[in-house]
Design a protein around this motif. Structure first.
Motif, mmCIF file in Angstrom:
data_model
loop_
_atom_site.group_PDB
_atom_site.id
_atom_site.type_symbol
_atom_site.label_atom_id
_atom_site.label_comp_id
_atom_site.label_asym_id
_atom_site.label_seq_id
_atom_site.Cartn_x
_atom_site.Cartn_y
_atom_site.Cartn_z
ATOM 1 N N LEU A 71 -5.198 -11.610 -5.994
ATOM 2 C CA LEU A 71 -5.852 -10.633 -6.846
ATOM 3 C C LEU A 71 -6.949 -10.724 -7.796
ATOM 4 O O LEU A 71 -7.661 -9.836 -7.991
ATOM 5 C CB LEU A 71 -4.426 -10.003 -7.524
ATOM 6 C CG LEU A 71 -4.648 -8.761 -8.586
ATOM 7 C CD1 LEU A 71 -4.840 -7.527 -7.648
ATOM 8 C CD2 LEU A 71 -3.244 -8.495 -9.333
ATOM 9 N N LEU A 72 -6.908 -11.946 -8.363
ATOM 10 C CA LEU A 72 -7.983 -12.468 -9.161
ATOM 11 C C LEU A 72 -9.117 -12.373 -8.679
ATOM 12 O O LEU A 72 -10.367 -11.865 -8.927
ATOM 13 C CB LEU A 72 -7.501 -13.755 -9.799
ATOM 14 C CG LEU A 72 -8.726 -14.232 -10.922
ATOM 15 C CD1 LEU A 72 -8.332 -13.472 -12.293
ATOM 16 C CD2 LEU A 72 -8.274 -15.798 -11.147
ATOM 17 N N LEU A 73 -9.458 -12.820 -7.274
ATOM 18 C CA LEU A 73 -10.492 -12.907 -6.669
ATOM 19 C C LEU A 73 -10.973 -11.797 -5.956
ATOM 20 O O LEU A 73 -12.206 -11.310 -6.038
ATOM 21 C CB LEU A 73 -10.390 -14.026 -5.266
ATOM 22 C CG LEU A 73 -11.474 -13.884 -4.065
ATOM 23 C CD1 LEU A 73 -12.609 -14.789 -4.669
ATOM 24 C CD2 LEU A 73 -10.831 -14.480 -2.771
ATOM 25 N N GLY A 74 -10.062 -10.830 -5.770
ATOM 26 C CA GLY A 74 -10.455 -9.494 -5.473
ATOM 27 C C GLY A 74 -10.819 -8.509 -6.248
ATOM 28 O O GLY A 74 -12.012 -7.836 -6.073
ATOM 29 N N GLY A 79 -15.583 -6.286 -9.282
ATOM 30 C CA GLY A 79 -16.687 -6.146 -10.355
ATOM 31 C C GLY A 79 -18.005 -6.756 -10.120
ATOM 32 O O GLY A 79 -18.911 -6.088 -10.799
ATOM 33 N N ALA A 80 -18.024 -7.673 -9.364
ATOM 34 C CA ALA A 80 -19.555 -8.320 -9.099
ATOM 35 C C ALA A 80 -20.033 -7.165 -7.911
ATOM 36 O O ALA A 80 -21.360 -6.970 -8.229
ATOM 37 C CB ALA A 80 -19.378 -9.557 -8.308
ATOM 38 N N ILE A 81 -19.532 -6.537 -7.208
ATOM 39 C CA ILE A 81 -19.781 -5.481 -6.170
ATOM 40 C C ILE A 81 -20.448 -4.352 -7.339
ATOM 41 O O ILE A 81 -21.795 -3.723 -7.084
ATOM 42 C CB ILE A 81 -19.155 -5.091 -5.078
ATOM 43 C CG1 ILE A 81 -18.705 -6.061 -4.235
ATOM 44 C CG2 ILE A 81 -19.642 -3.652 -4.740
ATOM 45 C CD1 ILE A 81 -17.499 -5.449 -3.253
ATOM 46 N N ALA A 108 -15.635 -5.906 9.837
ATOM 47 C CA ALA A 108 -16.242 -6.925 8.747
ATOM 48 C C ALA A 108 -15.145 -7.905 8.173
ATOM 49 O O ALA A 108 -15.383 -8.712 7.607
ATOM 50 C CB ALA A 108 -16.949 -6.009 7.789
ATOM 51 N N GLY A 109 -13.905 -7.512 8.313
ATOM 52 C CA GLY A 109 -12.782 -8.293 7.836
ATOM 53 C C GLY A 109 -12.685 -9.685 8.523
ATOM 54 O O GLY A 109 -11.798 -10.363 7.877
ATOM 55 N N VAL A 110 -13.281 -9.810 9.535
ATOM 56 C CA VAL A 110 -13.185 -11.083 10.169
ATOM 57 C C VAL A 110 -13.799 -11.974 9.575
ATOM 58 O O VAL A 110 -13.362 -13.208 9.515
ATOM 59 C CB VAL A 110 -13.703 -10.829 11.675
ATOM 60 C CG1 VAL A 110 -13.584 -12.229 12.490
ATOM 61 C CG2 VAL A 110 -13.005 -9.862 12.512
ATOM 62 N N VAL A 111 -14.860 -11.787 8.699
ATOM 63 C CA VAL A 111 -15.565 -12.841 8.191
ATOM 64 C C VAL A 111 -15.501 -12.894 6.808
ATOM 65 O O VAL A 111 -16.040 -13.686 6.164
ATOM 66 C CB VAL A 111 -17.096 -12.824 8.658
ATOM 67 C CG1 VAL A 111 -17.519 -12.810 9.955
ATOM 68 C CG2 VAL A 111 -17.556 -11.300 8.046
ATOM 69 N N LEU A 112 -14.566 -12.105 6.024
ATOM 70 C CA LEU A 112 -14.352 -12.011 4.775
ATOM 71 C C LEU A 112 -12.864 -12.466 4.461
ATOM 72 O O LEU A 112 -11.986 -11.703 4.499
ATOM 73 C CB LEU A 112 -14.836 -10.827 4.393
ATOM 74 C CG LEU A 112 -16.175 -10.193 4.118
ATOM 75 C CD1 LEU A 112 -16.166 -8.735 3.605
ATOM 76 C CD2 LEU A 112 -17.031 -11.022 3.352
ATOM 77 N N PRO A 113 -12.890 -13.812 4.061
ATOM 78 C CA PRO A 113 -11.343 -14.277 3.555
ATOM 79 C C PRO A 113 -10.805 -13.402 2.370
ATOM 80 O O PRO A 113 -11.510 -13.083 1.547
ATOM 81 C CB PRO A 113 -11.536 -15.633 3.256
ATOM 82 C CG PRO A 113 -12.868 -16.169 3.655
ATOM 83 C CD PRO A 113 -13.594 -14.740 3.904
ATOM 84 N N GLY A 114 -9.587 -12.864 2.432
ATOM 85 C CA GLY A 114 -9.000 -12.326 1.365
ATOM 86 C C GLY A 114 -7.438 -11.849 1.777
ATOM 87 O O GLY A 114 -7.075 -11.849 3.098
ATOM 88 N N CYS A 115 -6.774 -11.564 0.803
ATOM 89 C CA CYS A 115 -5.367 -11.085 0.818
ATOM 90 C C CYS A 115 -5.464 -9.757 0.635
ATOM 91 O O CYS A 115 -6.327 -9.185 0.143
ATOM 92 C CB CYS A 115 -4.626 -11.747 -0.112
ATOM 93 S SG CYS A 115 -2.716 -11.469 -0.065
ATOM 94 N N GLU A 116 -4.169 -9.075 0.886
ATOM 95 C CA GLU A 116 -3.927 -7.608 0.618
ATOM 96 C C GLU A 116 -4.081 -7.206 -0.758
ATOM 97 O O GLU A 116 -4.763 -6.153 -1.192
ATOM 98 C CB GLU A 116 -2.657 -7.186 1.244
ATOM 99 C CG GLU A 116 -1.475 -7.969 0.654
ATOM 100 C CD GLU A 116 -0.870 -8.959 1.449
ATOM 101 O OE1 GLU A 116 0.209 -9.369 1.431
ATOM 102 O OE2 GLU A 116 -1.895 -9.611 2.283
ATOM 103 N N CYS A 117 -3.932 -8.290 -1.670
ATOM 104 C CA CYS A 117 -4.071 -7.770 -3.049
ATOM 105 C C CYS A 117 -5.419 -7.779 -3.374
ATOM 106 O O CYS A 117 -6.023 -6.787 -4.302
ATOM 107 C CB CYS A 117 -3.281 -8.570 -3.904
ATOM 108 S SG CYS A 117 -1.451 -9.094 -3.549
ATOM 109 N N ALA A 118 -6.168 -8.524 -2.672
ATOM 110 C CA ALA A 118 -7.579 -8.425 -3.143
ATOM 111 C C ALA A 118 -8.535 -7.460 -2.486
ATOM 112 O O ALA A 118 -9.360 -6.829 -3.022
ATOM 113 C CB ALA A 118 -8.444 -9.787 -2.417
ATOM 114 N N SER A 119 -7.864 -6.837 -1.296
ATOM 115 C CA SER A 119 -8.604 -5.958 -0.557
ATOM 116 C C SER A 119 -8.597 -4.378 -1.165
ATOM 117 O O SER A 119 -9.416 -3.569 -0.978
ATOM 118 C CB SER A 119 -7.987 -5.740 0.951
ATOM 119 O OG SER A 119 -6.593 -5.203 0.764
#
Length: 341
Positions: A71-74, A79-81, A108-119
């Motif tokens: 969630l922190l990463l997402g 915010g960066a986007i 695009a989700g194949v190349v972007l690591p992330g959890c459901e909380c980040a998405s």
């Protein structure tokens, strides 16, 4: 004059106190105020030592701590986007036709690591940058299910079973694309909460500091979504404690009931997508199709994700979108799993 002024309030205060009477049962109230808090502390303290409460506390903390970094990463990426990435970048990356933008965003989700909380916050940010909601929702569903980290974890959890990795990849991509197209067909803008132009949602404002916009947007999104994450974790912990483990054996014998049961279990357990493959592998009494359903449904529909969607897009959206996603994911898992497994 001075004496009258000085004495007035004092006399008034004295009169007020003189006019007041103690409550009729003031000794009992005084005794209750002294005893009740102590009794409650003792009862609560003892209950915290009960195995069920300890298990609830452990699961709640585990789900929260496990999901919090993502969630922190997402929210940081969201915010960066908003602060640093121009809107024209997304317009160039995705096809102009929404029907074609949906599968591209899902892939695009194949190349972007992330959890459901980040998405969730990232999808919210994409919509705010002009991306069609259908494409953003396809990315929301695919990113936590088909990224390299999740696929690698699946291969490790199912050694010598490359068909399980392939089935998870294909089923998740098909489900994400199907939900994006379904939104294009049946989705309505009024189901989405009206986007208030607060920090972190309107993109960069000329003349403002980008780093300040990033900090404010990140802080707003993280604190807002974090509360819903805790609510979802508490709901998942309650289910873990309330449902006996013997129920698992009851449903494992029926092929269709096992698929539906593991789909429901994935929703309420709220296991992070990077770890759900190991949970699925441990459910050896269930069929491969049922375990595939567990891994497909979990990253797309679980209690913490529903809570995050409700807090971000609104309750009307979360209820409809989550219900439809669960149905589509189960159907795709049964069909594709029946062919590949």
């Amino acid at each position: 004059m001075a004496g009258g002024v000085a004495g007035g309030p004092a006399d008034g205060t004295a009169g007020a106190f003189a006019g007041r009477r103690l409550p009729r049962h003031w000794p009992l109230l005084l005794l209750g105020a002294a005893v009740v808090p102590g009794v409650l502390l003792v009862v609560v303290g003892r209950s915290l030592d009960e195995p069920a409460v300890q298990a609830w506390r452990t699961v709640c903390l585990a789900v929260t701590v496990q999901a919090l970094p993502f969630l922190l990463l997402g929210t940081a990426l969201s915010g960066a986007i908003n602060a640093f990435v121009p809107a024209r970048v997304f317009q160039r990356m995705l096809p102009k036709r929404p029907a074609l933008a949906v599968p591209v965003a899902g892939a695009a989700g194949v190349v972007l690591p992330g959890c459901e909380c980040a998405s969730v916050p990232v999808a919210n940010s994409l919509i705010g940058r002009g991306v069609t909601p259908a494409a953003a929702f396809a990315f929301l569903l695919s990113a936590p299910a088909v990224n390299p980290v999740v696929l690698t974890a699946t291969a490790v959890a199912f050694p010598g079973r490359p068909e399980m990795v392939l089935a998870r990849l294909v089923t998740s991509l098909v489900t994400a694309a199907a939900m994006g197209w379904l939104w294009l067909w049946l989705g309505r803008e009024e189901w989405l909460r009206p986007r208030s132009r607060t920090v972190g949602q309107a993109g960069h404002v000329p003349g403002h500091s980008r780093f300040r916009e990033f900090r404010q947007g990140f802080q707003h999104d993280f604190l807002h979504a974090g509360g819903f994450l805790v609510v979802g974790a508490m709901a998942a912990a309650t289910f873990n404690v309330a449902v006996p483990r013997s129920v698992l054996d009851t449903f494992a014998g029926s092929p269709w009931l096992s698929v539906l049961f593991l789909a429901a279990l994935a929703i309420v357990l709220a296991v992070c997508s990077e770890a759900d493959a190991f949970v699925a592998a441990s459910l050896s009494g269930f069929s491969p199709v049922a375990r595939l359903t567990f891994m497909v449904v979990g990253p797309m529909v679980d209690l913490k994700l529903i809570a995050l969607q409700a807090g971000t897009f609104g309750r009307a959206f979360a209820v409809r979108f989550s219900a439809a996603t669960a149905v589509v994911a189960v159907v795709c898992s049964a069909v594709i799993g029946g062919v590949l497994l």
